[in-house]
Design an enzyme around this catalytic site. Structure first.
Site, PDB file in Angstrom:
ATOM      1  N   ASP A  89      12.175  -9.398 -31.588  1.00 63.14           N
ATOM      2  CA  ASP A  89      13.026 -10.479 -31.077  1.00 63.14           C
ATOM      3  C   ASP A  89      13.041 -11.719 -31.963  1.00 63.14           C
ATOM      4  OD1 ASP A  89      10.468 -11.255 -30.394  1.00 63.14           O
ATOM      5  OD2 ASP A  89      10.853 -11.456 -28.240  1.00 63.14           O
ATOM      6  N   ARG A  90      12.044 -11.844 -32.857  1.00 65.75           N
ATOM      7  CA  ARG A  90      12.040 -13.012 -33.748  1.00 65.75           C
ATOM      8  C   ARG A  90      12.698 -12.668 -35.081  1.00 65.75           C
ATOM      9  NH1 ARG A  90       6.619 -16.548 -33.133  1.00 65.75           N
ATOM     10  NH2 ARG A  90       6.517 -16.541 -30.858  1.00 65.75           N
ATOM     11  N   ASP A 113       9.661  -9.453 -35.986  1.00 71.78           N
ATOM     12  CA  ASP A 113       8.259  -9.425 -35.544  1.00 71.78           C
ATOM     13  C   ASP A 113       7.901  -8.120 -34.829  1.00 71.78           C
ATOM     14  OD1 ASP A 113       9.776  -9.868 -33.291  1.00 71.78           O
ATOM     15  OD2 ASP A 113       8.227 -11.052 -32.310  1.00 71.78           O
ATOM     16  N   SER A 138       4.153  -9.175 -28.808  1.00 73.89           N
ATOM     17  CA  SER A 138       5.062  -9.822 -29.746  1.00 73.89           C
ATOM     18  C   SER A 138       4.520  -9.888 -31.169  1.00 73.89           C
ATOM     19  CB  SER A 138       5.397 -11.216 -29.226  1.00 73.89           C
ATOM     20  OG  SER A 138       6.369 -11.798 -30.029  1.00 73.89           O
ATOM     21  N   HIS A 139       4.361 -11.096 -31.688  1.00 72.46           N
ATOM     22  CA  HIS A 139       3.945 -11.285 -33.084  1.00 72.46           C
ATOM     23  C   HIS A 139       2.429 -11.230 -33.243  1.00 72.46           C
ATOM     24  CE1 HIS A 139       3.955 -14.937 -30.824  1.00 72.46           C
ATOM     25  NE2 HIS A 139       3.074 -15.447 -31.654  1.00 72.46           N
ATOM     26  N   LYS A 168      15.861 -13.061 -27.037  1.00 75.57           N
ATOM     27  CA  LYS A 168      16.171 -13.381 -28.422  1.00 75.57           C
ATOM     28  C   LYS A 168      16.233 -12.072 -29.214  1.00 75.57           C
ATOM     29  CE  LYS A 168      11.413 -14.854 -29.417  1.00 75.57           C
ATOM     30  NZ  LYS A 168      10.666 -15.087 -28.175  1.00 75.57           N
ATOM     31  N   ASP A 176       7.900  -7.007 -31.749  1.00 71.71           N
ATOM     32  CA  ASP A 176       8.814  -6.413 -30.767  1.00 71.71           C
ATOM     33  C   ASP A 176      10.284  -6.675 -31.077  1.00 71.71           C
ATOM     34  OD1 ASP A 176       8.395  -9.114 -30.179  1.00 71.71           O
ATOM     35  OD2 ASP A 176       8.874  -8.845 -28.063  1.00 71.71           O
TER      36      ASP A 176
HETATM   37  C1  G16 Z   1       7.334 -16.380 -26.724  1.00 74.91           C
HETATM   38  C2  G16 Z   1       8.587 -16.704 -25.984  1.00 74.91           C
HETATM   39  C3  G16 Z   1       9.386 -17.719 -26.775  1.00 74.91           C
HETATM   40  C4  G16 Z   1       8.553 -18.937 -27.067  1.00 74.91           C
HETATM   41  C5  G16 Z   1       7.253 -18.558 -27.702  1.00 74.91           C
HETATM   42  C6  G16 Z   1       6.353 -19.756 -27.710  1.00 74.91           C
HETATM   43  O1  G16 Z   1       7.697 -15.789 -27.949  1.00 74.91           O
HETATM   44  O2  G16 Z   1       9.351 -15.536 -25.811  1.00 74.91           O
HETATM   45  O3  G16 Z   1      10.511 -18.031 -26.041  1.00 74.91           O
HETATM   46  O4  G16 Z   1       9.206 -19.810 -27.937  1.00 74.91           O
HETATM   47  O5  G16 Z   1       6.610 -17.560 -26.943  1.00 74.91           O
HETATM   48  O6  G16 Z   1       5.099 -19.416 -28.077  1.00 74.91           O
HETATM   49  P1  G16 Z   1       3.902 -20.441 -27.907  1.00 74.91           P
HETATM   50  O7  G16 Z   1       3.739 -20.727 -26.436  1.00 74.91           O
HETATM   51  O8  G16 Z   1       2.759 -19.734 -28.544  1.00 74.91           O
HETATM   52  O9  G16 Z   1       4.306 -21.673 -28.666  1.00 74.91           O
HETATM   53  P2  G16 Z   1       7.295 -14.305 -28.299  1.00 74.91           P
HETATM   54  O10 G16 Z   1       8.108 -13.954 -29.502  1.00 74.91           O
HETATM   55  O11 G16 Z   1       5.820 -14.413 -28.579  1.00 74.91           O
HETATM   56  O12 G16 Z   1       7.602 -13.492 -27.088  1.00 74.91           O
END
Ligand code: G16
Length: 550
Positions: A288-289, A284, A119-120, A383, A286
Site C-alpha cells: 500500500d505504500r 512495502d 505492513s512495512h 492506499k 503489503d
Molecule cells: C499505517 C496506516 C497509515 C499511517 C501509518 C502511520 O500505515 O495505514 O495510514 O499513516 O500507519 O504510522 P505511524 O503511526 O507509525 O506513524 P501502514 O502502511 O503501516 O499500514
C-alpha cells in the site's frame, strides 16, 4: 464436523489495535489462543448475533506472505467455518496485497476482510506479524469498530473452531469446510482489471517500449512482486527484470520492506548507477505504500500527493476532475495549495487511512494521502502503491516530461514545501510518554515564546471531528506554528511493536525560485532546533540525533 467450543482462551489485555490493526512480534501471535482471541473478537464485534452473526456471510482472507501467514490463515479458515460464514475468498497461496484486499471486498460485495500483515515492519520468526479488519466498504475499520473489537478481546471467554485438516492454499478452485464454501482466487486479476479502467495502458506501454525510458520497480521481496510483474512486465510490456526483488519471501529477504531512501537501497543504487534510470519506484510489505524517484531526484511523498492531484485530469479515471482531496495532519500543506487553485475542498485528518473512508464514501474526496508514503483514491478504500506508480507513468507520458521536470515545474508554480520527518526509534515508552505529556500540559503557554532563533506563533493538540458522521478524535499530535510560517508536529507512532517511536515532522513553504534546490535539512534546521528545544527531546529520550530521517 461440529464446532468445537474452546474455553481455554484467556482474554489478552494488550490487543488494542493501533494505527492500522494489531501488530505484535510473531512470538506473541503464536502464544496459545492469542490469534484466536483477536479473530473471535473481530467476529463478535463486527457481526453481532443481533445482526445475524456471521451466518452465510462472505469474507475475504489473505496476507502479505510474511512468516506465519499460512499458519494464521489455516486458523482463521477453521474459525470462520465454525462461526458460520457462508463463503471465504482467499488469495491463492494465502497472498493478497492490502489494496487488492480492498478491491476484492468491494467487487464481491463481501461483508469484510481479514488482512494479515505488519505492513512495512520486518518479517520472520523474530520479527513482526499483524491482523487488521477491513469493512464492507473495503476500508480499514474505523475507530468505533476497533474500539468495539478491543472491548471484545477483554470480555471474551471462548472461541469457535473446527477440528479439521489444513486446506490446500495453492490449488485454485472450490473446497468446502463444514457448511462453508472456500474459493482460492487469483490474487492479482481483479485488482489489475481495476487499474486498467483508471489509466491509459496503451500509452504507458508505448512509454515503456521506448528504449530510452528505463525504469525499475523494487518489490522489496514483498507482496507487490506478483502484482508488479503481471501489470508492469506482462500487461504493459516493460522489459523483463524491470521488477526487482519480485518473489515474496517470508522474511523479505532479510530486509526491511519500507520503501524509503534508507531501506530501498538497491533501487537507490540503480537510480544513481552508471546508467541512470528515468523512473524508479518501490512498495512495502503489503503493497500500500510507495516511493517514487525521478532521474537524480527523490520525490517527497507530500509533493507526490500534491503533484498527482494537480495533474489528475491527465489520467482517464480522473478526467472529470476531483471532488475534493485530503491529507493527514502531519503531511505537508503542498496539497492545500493545489486544492485552493482547483477550487476544491482539502480535508486535514488524523494519521491513519481509516479517517479517509467516510470522506470517500460520502463522495467528498477523490484523492488522498499521507507523508508516510501512502497515496490513493476512491477506486478502493486503502492506499495503493502500484496505483501511484501507474499514475506517475500516466502523467509522464501525457505531459511528455520527465518526473524531475514535473516536480520542478510544480514548485515554480506553487512554491516548494520543504518537509522532513525525524524518527527516534525504540525509545523507552515511559520517557517518550512523559515528554508528550509535558508538551501537552504546556501547550497553552507556548504562543509568543521564543524558541531557538524562532518565535512561536501558536500551538495545539490536533483534534478532528469527522464531517460525515460527527465522530470525534482527540490527542492526534501536537502542532507548533512558528512566526516564519514553518511548522513542527510531534506524535508517537501507532505501528511499532517495540517500545515507543517519536516522530517529529517539520515543514516550511518557500516561494523564492532561487531557493528551491536547497538542502531540505538545512532549510529546516531552525525549525528542527526550535522543536527539539521546546520538547526537550535530548533530555527526555537521551538521544541527540534521530535514527531515521526522511
Ligand atoms: C499505517 C496506516 C497509515 C499511517 C501509518 C502511520 O500505515 O495505514 O495510514 O499513516 O500507519 O504510522 P505511524 O503511526 O507509525 O506513524 P501502514 O502502511 O503501516 O499500514
Amino acid at each position: 464436523m461440529n464446532p468445537v467450543k474452546t474455553i481455554s482462551s484467556n482474554p489478552f489485555a494488550d490487543q488494542k489495535p493501533g494505527t492500522s490493526g494489531l501488530r505484535r512480534k510473531v512470538s506473541v501471535f503464536t502464544r496459545d489462543g492469542y490469534l484466536e482471541n483477536f479473530v473471535q473478537a473481530i467476529f463478535r464485534a463486527v457481526f453481532p448475533e443481533t445482526g445475524g452473526g456471521c451466518r452465510g456471510k462472505c469474507l475475504i482472507v489473505g496476507g502479505d506472505g510474511r512468516y506465519y501467514n499460512r499458519q494464521a490463515i489455516q486458523i482463521i479458515v477453521r474459525m470462520a467455518a465454525a462461526n458460520g460464514f457462508g463463503k471465504l475468498l482467499i488469495g491463492r497461496g494465502g497472498l493478497l496485497s492490502t489494496p487488492a484486499m480492498s478491491c476484492l471486498i468491494r467487487k464481491h460485495s463481501a461483508a469484510g476482510g481479514v488482512m494479515l500483515s505488519a505492513s512495512h515492519n520486518p518479517g520472520g520468526p523474530d520479527a513482526d506479524f499483524g491482523v487488521k479488519f477491513n469493512g464492507a466498504n473495503g476500508g480499514p475499520a474505523p475507530e468505533a469498530v476497533t474500539d468495539a473489537i478491543y472491548r471484545e478481546t477483554l470480555a471474551i471467554r471462548e472461541y469457535l473452531t473446527l477440528e479439521s485438516a489444513d486446506i490446500d492454499l495453492d490449488r485454485p478452485g472450490l473446497t468446502y469446510l463444514g457448511g462453508m464454501e472456500i474459493e482460492m482466487i487469483d490474487p492479482v486479476a481483479d485488482y489489475a482489471a481495476l487499474l486498467v479502467e483508471l489509466f491509459d495502458f496503451d500509452k504507458i506501454s508505448q512509454l515503456l517500449a521506448n528504449r530510452r525510458f528505463h525504469m525499475c520497480f523494487d518489490a522489496m521481496h514483498a507482496i507487490t512482486g506478483p502484482y508488479a510483474i503481471e501489470i508492469l512486465e506482462r500487461q504493459l510490456g516493460a522489459e523483463p527484470g524491470t521488477v526487482i526483488n519480485g518473489v515474496p519471501d517470508e522474511c523479505f529477504g532479510g530486509g526491511h520492506p519500507d520503501p524509503n531512501l534508507a531501506h530501498a537501497r538497491e533501487l537507490v543504487e540503480r537510480m544513481n548507477g552508471d546508467a541512470p534510470l528515468a523512473f524508479g519506484a518501490a512498495s512495502d510489505g503489503d503493497g500500500d505504500r510507495n516511493l517514487i524517484m525521478g532521474s537524480g531526484c527523490y520525490i517527497n511523498p507530500c509533493d507526490s500527493l500534491a503533484i498527482l492531484a494537480a495533474n489528475a485530469r491527465l489520467a482517464p479515471g480522473y478526467r472529470e476532475g476531483l471532488a475534493g482531496v485530503a491529507r493527514s495532519m502531519p503531511t505537508s500543506r503542498a496539497l492545500d495549495r493545489v486544492a485552493r487553485n482547483l477550487g476544491i475542498p482539502c480535508y486535514e485528518t488524523p494519521t491513519g487511512w481509516k479517517f479517509f473512508g467516510n470522506l470517500m464514501d460520502a463522495g467528498r474526496i477523490t484523492i488522498c494521502g499521507e507523508e508516510s508514503f501512502g497515496t490513493g483514491s476512491n477506486h478502493v478504500r486503502e492506499k495503493d502503491g502500484l496505483w501511484a506508480v501507474l499514475f506517475w507513468l500516466n502523467i509522464i507520458v501525457e505531459s511528455r516530461k520527465p518526473a524531475r521536470s514535473i516536480v520542478r515545474e510544480h514548485w515554480l508554480r506553487y512554491g516548494r514545501d520543504y518537509f522532513t520527518r525525524h524518527d527516534y526509534e525504540e525509545l523507552d515508552a515511559g520517557g517518550a510518554g512523559e515528554m508528550m505529556g509535558r508538551l501537552r500540559e504546556g501547550i497553552g503557554g507556548l504562543a509568543g515564546r521564543g524558541a531557538g532563533e524562532l518565535q512561536i506563533a501558536g500551538a495545539d493538540d490536533f483534534a478532528y471531528t469527522d464531517p460525515v458522521d460527527g465522530s470525534h478524535s482527540e490527542g492526534q499530535g501536537i502542532r507548533i506554528f512558528f512566526s516564519d510560517d514553518s511548522r513542527a508536529v510531534f506524535r508517537l507512532s501507532g505501528t511499532g511493536t517495540a517500545n515507543a517511536t517519536l516522530r517529529l515532522y517539520c515543514e516550511k513553504h518557500e516561494s523564492d525560485p532561487a531557493r528551491m534546490e536547497f538542502d531540505t535539512q538545512r532549510m529546516l534546521a531552525r525549525t528542527l532546533a526550535a522543536a527539539g528545544e521546546i520538547a526537550g527531546i535530548a533530555e527526555f529520550t537521551g538521544r541527540t540525533a534521530p535514527d531515521v530521517i526522511t
